[in-house]
Scaffold this active site. Structure first.
Site, PDB file in Angstrom:
ATOM      1  N   SER A 129       0.812  -1.229   0.000  1.00  0.00           N
ATOM      2  CA  SER A 129       0.000   0.000   0.000  1.00  0.00           C
ATOM      3  C   SER A 129       0.843   1.276   0.000  1.00  0.00           C
ATOM      4  CB  SER A 129      -0.973   0.028   1.197  1.00  0.00           C
ATOM      5  OG  SER A 129      -1.935  -0.989   1.071  1.00  0.00           O
ATOM      6  N   GLY A 166       2.213   4.510  -1.217  1.00  0.00           N
ATOM      7  CA  GLY A 166       1.772   5.493  -2.203  1.00  0.00           C
ATOM      8  C   GLY A 166       0.315   5.374  -2.587  1.00  0.00           C
ATOM      9  N   ARG A 176       2.802 -14.040  -5.695  1.00  0.00           N
ATOM     10  CA  ARG A 176       3.804 -14.453  -4.709  1.00  0.00           C
ATOM     11  C   ARG A 176       3.075 -14.948  -3.463  1.00  0.00           C
ATOM     12  NH1 ARG A 176       2.825 -10.424  -1.196  1.00  0.00           N
ATOM     13  NH2 ARG A 176       2.335  -8.370  -2.047  1.00  0.00           N
TER      14      ARG A 176
END
Length: 419
Positions: free
Chosen positions: A158, A160, A280
């Site tokens: 998260s 920016g 991932r």
């Protein structure tokens, strides 16, 4: 006979040690390749072999791995960091080791390309536009309609990311992203997205199997800092099936499905809307929560896949597990922490952990770095787990002294327990 080794490209502060320990339990010798090994405290504490190398340079990594092959039997290579997962996949290809398709990983990590592919496959996602400058942002937000979310096209945690509810917030965050304050992982490109409103969920996938779906809760807007994550999410059979089906559609659309993936949703008026697909293993406390809830060690099973062994994704039990993150509500100096040992003694609490330390500055970023600690608990039922977490959190206290003002005055500040 050469010792079998697992190469880890960089590590993480949260799960890096778990990767190392899982490798050791599998009889592997973990070796960390890092541009700055000193940033990972657990390496020195556990006497883990770490080699300084430019991890942004694939050729340098290949040379180092070739050197290591003279001493070790390299059984596999991977990374626990999204920003290096594609690099690890390229190493796997180079050395003919098991690994995901690096091109698929790179496409997925570019959120704009990811959204284009999901749209082409008919997956429900928020309306989006790509912006390169302030004018693009303004026109894109006008087309989509406020409120919108602004986020970097490449990034994680998260960082920016902000909800912009009006023109002033839109201009302010655009200036922040493009004005030199935000550290970009790639060329500056901003995604402008529709704000999909509704409960938040995370699907954890290994291969083509949905292992679990969790419910997540954020702190106050405009940022998206996790407050709590609970396994399993309370869902009807139909809701679970719909999210599982959409998750598998995402894998097909993005060319994933070799190893771990996690899919983030909002359940809106039109059903499950995909917010993001992460190619991932899910980060943070989630692997620990999955193990507490179902007895499945995602990190160990991931490493088995990496070294070409058969994984075991069978559930051993079905419990409820949750994490509550401890997040300050202001900047300042963290003076003291108390009650953590009492909280850890509450029956059902699995872990109380602090990343923030007394006498250190707290400067909130509006992302995962704002968390200064967490409480993890598990029990046979969701209601019981929730009560255990709350009881433990109520025992914890801390004090933050705001930074001196221009007048030189300071005021003691109460803590914020993300209740």
């Amino acid at each position: 006979m050469a010792r079998r080794a697992l190469i880890l490209v960089e590590g993480t502060m949260t799960n890096g040690l778990r990767f190392v320990q899982a490798a050791q339990r599998l009889g592997l010798h973990p070796i960390i390749l890092s541009a700055d090994p000193a940033q990972y405290d657990y390496l020195a504490a556990e006497s883990i072999e770490a080699i300084r190398v430019d991890t942004a340079n694939l050729d340098a990594l290949i040379r180092e791995c070739c050197r290591l092959r003279a001493t070790y039997d390299i059984a596999g290579m991977t990374s626990s960091l999204e920003s290096f997962y594609a690099t690890a996949a390229k190493l796997c290809r180079h050395f003919d080791l098991p690994g995901p398709n690096p091109a698929s990983i790179e496409r997925c990590c570019d959120k704009f390309i990811q959204r284009q592919l999901l749209t082409e496959a008919g997956v429900s996602i928020p309306a989006f536009r790509l912006a390169a400058n302030a004018a693009d942002v303004e026109s894109s937000a006008a087309e989509i309609g406020l409120p919108v979310i602004l986020k970097p096209a490449v990034g994680s945690g998260s960082s920016g990311v902000r909800l912009c509810r009006n023109a002033d917030e839109l201009a302010e965050h655009t200036t922040y992203l493009l004005g030199g304050k935000h550290i970009w992982e790639s060329s500056p490109r901003i995604l402008v997205e529709e704000f999909a409103q509704g409960p938040y969920y995370i699907a954890d996938i290994m291969g083509n199997e949905v292992i679990a779906i969790a419910a997540g809760d954020f702190g106050p807007p405009p940022h998206f800092v996790f407050r709590e994550v609970t396994y399993p999410a309370v869902l009807t059979d139909d809701e679970h099936e719909r999210m599982a089906d959409v998750s598998l559609s995402c894998l097909t659309a993005l060319g994933l499905g070799w190893g771990p993936t996690n899919v983030e949703f909002r359940w809106t008026k039109r059903g499950p809307v995909v917010i993001e697909v992460n190619p991932r293993l899910v980060g943070g406390a989630d692997p620990q929560l999955v193990q507490l809830a179902y007895g499945i060690d995602l990190i160990t099973e991931h490493i088995k896949r990496v070294i070409g062994e058969e994984w075991d994704l069978r559930r051993r039990h079905s419990h409820s597990a949750a994490v509550r993150f401890l997040v300050p509500d202001r900047d300042g100096t963290l003076e003291w922490i108390s009650g953590d040992s009492q909280a850890a003694d509450v029956p059902g609490v699995a872990e109380v952990k602090w990343s923030g330390k007394p006498k250190t500055p707290i400067i909130r970023k509006g992302d995962h770095r704002d968390r200064i600690g967490h409480v993890i608990a598990a029990s046979p039922s969701a209601a019981q787990t929730k009560a255990i977490v709350q009881r433990a959190v109520d025992l914890i206290d801390w004090s933050i002294t705001p930074f001196p003002t221009s007048g030189g005055e300071e005021q003691s500040a109460p803590h914020y327990l993300s209740d």
